[in-house]
Structure formats: structure tokens, C-alpha cells
Design a protein around this motif. Structure first.
Motif, short mmCIF file in Angstrom:
data_model
loop_
_atom_site.label_atom_id
_atom_site.label_comp_id
_atom_site.label_asym_id
_atom_site.label_seq_id
_atom_site.Cartn_x
_atom_site.Cartn_y
_atom_site.Cartn_z
N SER A 92 19.94 -11.82 -14.07
CA SER A 92 19.60 -10.97 -12.92
C SER A 92 18.89 -11.76 -11.83
O SER A 92 19.13 -11.55 -10.63
CB SER A 92 18.70 -9.81 -13.37
N THR A 93 18.02 -12.70 -12.24
CA THR A 93 17.30 -13.53 -11.27
C THR A 93 18.27 -14.41 -10.48
O THR A 93 18.14 -14.56 -9.26
CB THR A 93 16.26 -14.41 -11.99
N ILE A 94 19.24 -14.98 -11.20
CA ILE A 94 20.25 -15.81 -10.54
C ILE A 94 21.04 -14.97 -9.53
O ILE A 94 21.28 -15.39 -8.40
CB ILE A 94 21.21 -16.44 -11.57
N LEU A 95 21.42 -13.76 -9.96
CA LEU A 95 22.20 -12.89 -9.08
C LEU A 95 21.40 -12.47 -7.85
O LEU A 95 21.96 -12.36 -6.75
CB LEU A 95 22.68 -11.65 -9.84
N ASP A 96 20.11 -12.24 -8.02
CA ASP A 96 19.26 -11.87 -6.88
C ASP A 96 19.28 -12.99 -5.83
O ASP A 96 19.47 -12.73 -4.63
CB ASP A 96 17.82 -11.63 -7.34
N SER A 97 19.09 -14.22 -6.29
CA SER A 97 19.08 -15.35 -5.36
C SER A 97 20.45 -15.59 -4.76
O SER A 97 20.58 -15.92 -3.58
CB SER A 97 18.61 -16.62 -6.09
N ALA A 98 21.48 -15.43 -5.58
CA ALA A 98 22.85 -15.63 -5.10
C ALA A 98 23.21 -14.60 -4.05
O ALA A 98 23.80 -14.93 -3.01
CB ALA A 98 23.82 -15.55 -6.28
N GLN A 99 22.85 -13.36 -4.30
CA GLN A 99 23.16 -12.29 -3.35
C GLN A 99 22.42 -12.51 -2.04
O GLN A 99 22.98 -12.30 -0.95
CB GLN A 99 22.78 -10.95 -3.96
N PRO A 139 33.17 -5.80 -19.79
CA PRO A 139 33.11 -4.65 -18.87
C PRO A 139 31.72 -4.45 -18.26
O PRO A 139 31.60 -4.07 -17.09
CB PRO A 139 33.49 -3.47 -19.78
N LYS A 140 30.68 -4.71 -19.05
CA LYS A 140 29.31 -4.57 -18.53
C LYS A 140 29.03 -5.62 -17.46
O LYS A 140 28.41 -5.32 -16.43
CB LYS A 140 28.31 -4.70 -19.67
N ILE A 141 29.48 -6.85 -17.69
CA ILE A 141 29.29 -7.92 -16.70
C ILE A 141 30.03 -7.58 -15.41
O ILE A 141 29.50 -7.74 -14.31
CB ILE A 141 29.79 -9.27 -17.27
N VAL A 142 31.27 -7.10 -15.57
CA VAL A 142 32.06 -6.71 -14.40
C VAL A 142 31.36 -5.62 -13.62
O VAL A 142 31.25 -5.67 -12.39
CB VAL A 142 33.47 -6.24 -14.83
N SER A 143 30.86 -4.62 -14.34
CA SER A 143 30.16 -3.51 -13.69
C SER A 143 28.91 -3.98 -12.96
O SER A 143 28.63 -3.56 -11.82
CB SER A 143 29.78 -2.46 -14.74
N THR A 144 28.16 -4.89 -13.59
CA THR A 144 26.94 -5.44 -12.98
C THR A 144 27.26 -6.16 -11.67
O THR A 144 26.56 -5.99 -10.67
CB THR A 144 26.25 -6.41 -13.95
N LEU A 145 28.33 -6.93 -11.68
CA LEU A 145 28.71 -7.68 -10.48
C LEU A 145 29.27 -6.75 -9.40
O LEU A 145 28.98 -6.91 -8.21
CB LEU A 145 29.74 -8.74 -10.84
N HIS A 146 30.05 -5.76 -9.81
CA HIS A 146 30.62 -4.82 -8.84
C HIS A 146 29.54 -4.01 -8.14
O HIS A 146 29.69 -3.64 -6.97
CB HIS A 146 31.62 -3.90 -9.54
N GLU A 147 28.46 -3.72 -8.86
CA GLU A 147 27.36 -2.98 -8.25
C GLU A 147 26.74 -3.77 -7.09
O GLU A 147 26.15 -3.19 -6.18
CB GLU A 147 26.28 -2.68 -9.30
N ARG A 148 26.91 -5.08 -7.14
CA ARG A 148 26.40 -5.95 -6.07
C ARG A 148 27.52 -6.36 -5.11
O ARG A 148 27.33 -7.24 -4.27
CB ARG A 148 25.77 -7.21 -6.68
N TYR A 398 20.69 -23.67 -9.62
CA TYR A 398 21.16 -23.41 -8.27
C TYR A 398 20.09 -22.98 -7.27
O TYR A 398 20.38 -22.82 -6.10
CB TYR A 398 22.21 -22.29 -8.31
N MET A 399 18.88 -22.75 -7.72
CA MET A 399 17.88 -22.12 -6.85
C MET A 399 17.67 -22.89 -5.54
O MET A 399 17.63 -22.31 -4.45
CB MET A 399 16.56 -21.94 -7.60
N TRP A 404 19.06 -23.39 0.43
CA TRP A 404 19.66 -24.14 1.53
C TRP A 404 20.79 -23.33 2.17
O TRP A 404 20.89 -23.27 3.40
CB TRP A 404 20.22 -25.47 1.03
N ILE A 405 21.63 -22.74 1.34
CA ILE A 405 22.78 -21.97 1.85
C ILE A 405 22.31 -20.75 2.63
O ILE A 405 22.87 -20.39 3.67
CB ILE A 405 23.71 -21.56 0.69
N LYS A 406 21.26 -20.13 2.14
CA LYS A 406 20.70 -18.95 2.84
C LYS A 406 20.27 -19.34 4.25
O LYS A 406 20.50 -18.59 5.22
CB LYS A 406 19.52 -18.40 2.04
N LEU A 407 19.66 -20.51 4.39
CA LEU A 407 19.23 -20.98 5.72
C LEU A 407 20.41 -21.39 6.57
O LEU A 407 20.41 -21.19 7.79
CB LEU A 407 18.27 -22.17 5.53
N PHE A 408 21.43 -21.96 5.94
CA PHE A 408 22.59 -22.47 6.66
C PHE A 408 23.43 -21.34 7.25
O PHE A 408 23.88 -21.41 8.39
CB PHE A 408 23.45 -23.32 5.72
N ASP A 409 23.64 -20.31 6.46
CA ASP A 409 24.49 -19.20 6.91
C ASP A 409 23.68 -18.16 7.68
O ASP A 409 24.24 -17.31 8.34
CB ASP A 409 25.17 -18.54 5.70
#
Length: 409
Positions: A92-99, A139-148, A398-399, A404-409
């Protein structure tokens, strides 16, 4: 009781088939006016004999509602995660940063190059149980990603499989001397025969199971022939078959490695189409340049592959290129040149309906890893007309990169 009934039925069917095919050649020729050992018969016989204890059960085809899938984005911003990361508390922490960094696609392992399988399939033999390291709830992983609003992409490594290569030498590449080929005397065997029906059936089965579990995309890695070791000693399954066919028919045209890989990809496409699932494939970095020898060795002909793919992922890491490649002075630290050229060439060789989304290096191996390094790769892809990128860091750290990507985009 069911078990013994099925065994009896199988024995009867095998006996009937044996009676039909055990006719003397001259009798068969007299009845059918042709040699009984046709190409199709040989292939079917080989598959059935070798798969007696390993063939997976047939599963009922289920058509998934396409509305439940997330189609490829106009510009993919992806990240690769191992099965261990996906199953960990930090997912979840990785997904928060990725999102927060605008990532819209997550690629996660269902089978890796070690041969480990990370999800449960209908049981059909001890060998599959031995390979399963954990059982991800897909299916749970898919659902978690789709929610985001993130695409769920399952990565399946095909013909590089250290577990099976070690456990069953008959699935490895044969040599001309009749032994099991090994690409290195110093390392454990890791390559399977990409043209072996058993090997292909195993992977196609995993592809179908992944699609049935609702992933948006199945991404095939190592969908090629090996390029290391003494390739002159290899005598692949398809070569053995072709030698037999040639003896029977002087007009028979021998196949090459690109024929085998394209045929496999086409069969995978048929499976994915049944479930509304996108099919993608990774290609060896240098293959983007499409030199004849690289195509011949790997079997990866971009024009032919992309007729059956919706996504192509050239794995273009500057650290993996030899010094002086393209007459550059400092190849590892000149990612813009490689990404621009590799993306442009991949796009030029590909079917126009196939998205070109390179993997880019997101680690410090052999490179001066700074924000400018990541920015140069992304900018090169955009300017070359690419359709996105996927971050690759084997350790999934990846953190820093995501900031860096957040600042770049």
C-alpha cells in the motif's frame, strides 16, 4: 471410484489410438495411399506421450466482461513489482507513492525466471506444487489496483526456468549428441527448449489461468531462445521434427526460430482474446535494432510479433550495452541516445496498432543515477513517439525515483 473409472477410460482410448497407429507402414500406405506418420500425427503423438503425467486439465472457457478491464492508457507510466512486494505490508505504501507520481500501471510477477509460480492453479501434478512459492490473491490485487485506476499487469517468464531445467532435463534443449544442453558449465541450467510442446503447453496454461483471474494484461518475458553458450551444439525439438518431415516430403520448408516464437505468441493471443485480456511481450534490448543475427538467435522478429500483440516492451537499459555502442563515449551514462533510438526503431518495425512501452532503468547499476538520468530516459521516449515507460528495479526500491518523477511531471 471416479479415479479408477477415468484411468480405465484413458486406457481404452489409448489402446484404440494405438491400434490405429501401429499398422505396418505398407498396410497403412495401401489403405490411405500415404505415409501414416504425417506432420500433424507426429506432433500430436509427441505431445501426448510426453504430457501423460504433466498435461494440465482442460478448463472451461469463460468470457470476461470487457467493461471490467482497464484498457492501455494513452501514455503508460508503469512500475514493476515482485510477488514478494505485492504480498508484503509495504504494498500500500508503494502504491501511495506511485499514485502520487502519476503511475497508472503495475506489473507484478506470477512466474519469475527462477521458475517460481506465485498463484494457485487447479492441481495436476506435484511439480506445480513444488514450484509455487506463495498463492497471491489475484482478483484482490486487481481490485486494489482498479480502485486507484491502475492497470493490473501479470508478468510471466516463459522459457527461462531454473527450476524445471534442474528438475527435468528432458525439457531442456537437446544437443546434437543427444544430451541436455547447458548454456554455461559454471552455472546451473536455466533454459528450456522454447519449441518443446510440453514447455509451451505449461506456459499457455499459466497464461489462461492469469487471464481467468481478471488481470488487464498478460506480459510475457523471456519469450525467446537463448543467446549465450555454444549455440552450435543445440538441436531444438523443432529441428528434430523438421528433419523427419523433410525425409517424408522433399518440398517441406524447414522452420526457423522466428516461426516458433510467432506461432507461440499467436496461440497466446487466442487465449487472451477469449478473456478480453491484453497480450504484451518483452524483447531483448538489442533486438530493437533488428539485426539479422539477433533475430535469428532470439527468434524475436518485431514485425511478426506485433501482429499478435497490443503492447511491446523493449528492455532498454543503458548499463547493459557494451562500451562504444553506437560510437558513444560513455554508453551507460548516455540513456537518452539509447532510449530514443531503441524506441524509434521498435516503433518503425512494429504493427501500427501495437503500443511501444519500453522498460527503463530505475537503479544505479553501472550508471551515475541522478534525477537527470531518469528524466533523459522519459524525455527520449516521448520525443521518439513512444507510448509510455515501465520502471525496472529488481529490488523494488523506488521511493527516490518516484519523488524525482513527481517533480518532473
Amino acid at each position: 471410484m471416479k479415479k479408477w473409472t477415468l484411468i480405465f477410460i484413458a486406457f481404452v482410448l489409448f489402446s484404440c489410438a494405438k491400434e490405429k497407429t501401429d499398422l505396418p507402414i505398407d498396410k497403412a500406405q495401401k489403405d490411405n495411399h500415404e505415409i501414416v506418420t504425417t506432420k500433424e500425427h507426429l506432433i500430436e503423438q509427441t505431445v501426448q506421450e510426453q504430457l501423460k503425467l504433466k498435461i494440465p486439465p482442460q478448463v472451461e472457457k469463460v468470457v470476461i466482461n470487457n467493461n471490467s478491464k482497464i484498457k492501455p492508457f494513452k501514455f503508460t507510466k508503469g512500475i514493476y513489482l515482485s510477488a514478494y512486494s505485492v504480498s508484503s505490508k509495504r504494498f500500500s505504501t508503494i502504491l501511495d507513492s506511485a499514485q502520487a507520481a502519476g503511475i497508472n500501471t503495475v506489473v507484478f510477477d506470477l512466474k519469475n525466471m527462477n521458475g517460481d509460480v506465485f498463484f494457485r492453479t487447479p492441481k495436476f501434478g506435484d511439480i506445480r506444487d513444488d514450484r509455487r512459492k506463495m498463492s497471491l490473491d489475484i482478483p484482490k490485487i486487481v481490485s486494489t489496483l482498479h480502485e486507484r485506476n491502475m492497470r493490473a499487469v501479470s508478468r510471466i517468464v516463459c522459457f527461462h526456468d531454473q527450476f524445471l531445467a534442474r528438475e527435468d532435463s528432458t525439457l531442456r534443449i537437446p544437443t546434437k549428441a543427444g544430451n541436455a544442453w547447458k548454456e554455461s558449465k559454471k552455472r546451473k541450467p536455466s533454459w528450456l527448449d522454447s519449441s518443446n510442446p510440453i514447455v509451451q503447453s505449461d506456459i499457455l496454461y499459466l497464461i489462461e489461468q492469469a487471464a481467468r483471474n481478471g488481470v488487464d494484461e498478460v506480459q510475457l518475458d523471456y519469450v525467446r531462445f537463448p543467446t549465450g553458450g555454444k549455440l552450435s551444439e543445440t538441436y531444438f525439438h523443432f529441428m528434430q521434427q523438421d528433419s523427419i518431415f523433410t525425409e517424408q516430403d522433399s518440398n517441406y520448408i524447414n522452420r526457423a526460430k522466428p516461426d516458433i516464437i510467432e506461432d507461440f505468441i499467436e496461440r497466446a493471443q487466442e487465449i487472451c482474446n477469449n478473456y478480453g485480456t491484453t497480450l504484451a511481450a518483452d524483447i531483448f534490448a538489442i533486438v530493437a535494432w533488428q539485426h539479422k543475427q539477433d533475430i535469428a538467435n532470439t527468434g524475436q522478429d518485431i514485425a511478426r510479433l506485433t501482429k499478435h500483440l497490443q503492447m511491446l516492451h523493449p528492455m532498454i537499459y543503458s548499463s547493459h550495452f557494451a562500451d562504444n555502442f553506437g560510437y558513444r563515449k560513455n554508453v551507460p551514462n548516455e540513456p537518452y541516445f539509447l532510449l530514443y533510438k531503441g524506441t524509434k526503431l521498435s516503433k518503425n518495425y512494429s504493427n501500427q496498432n501495437c503500443h511501444i512501452v519500453p522498460y527503463i532503468q530505475a537503479n544505479n547499476w553501472r550508471v551515475n543515477y541522478k534525477p537527470e538520468y531518469i528524466y533523459a530516459q522519459i524525455e527520449a521516449i516521448k520525443e521518439a513517439g513512444g507510448d509510455g515507460y515501465i520502471l525496472w528495479n529488481a529490488s523494488n526500491k523506488y521511493m527516490k525515483t518516484l519523488r524525482w518523477i513527481k517533480l518532473f511531471d
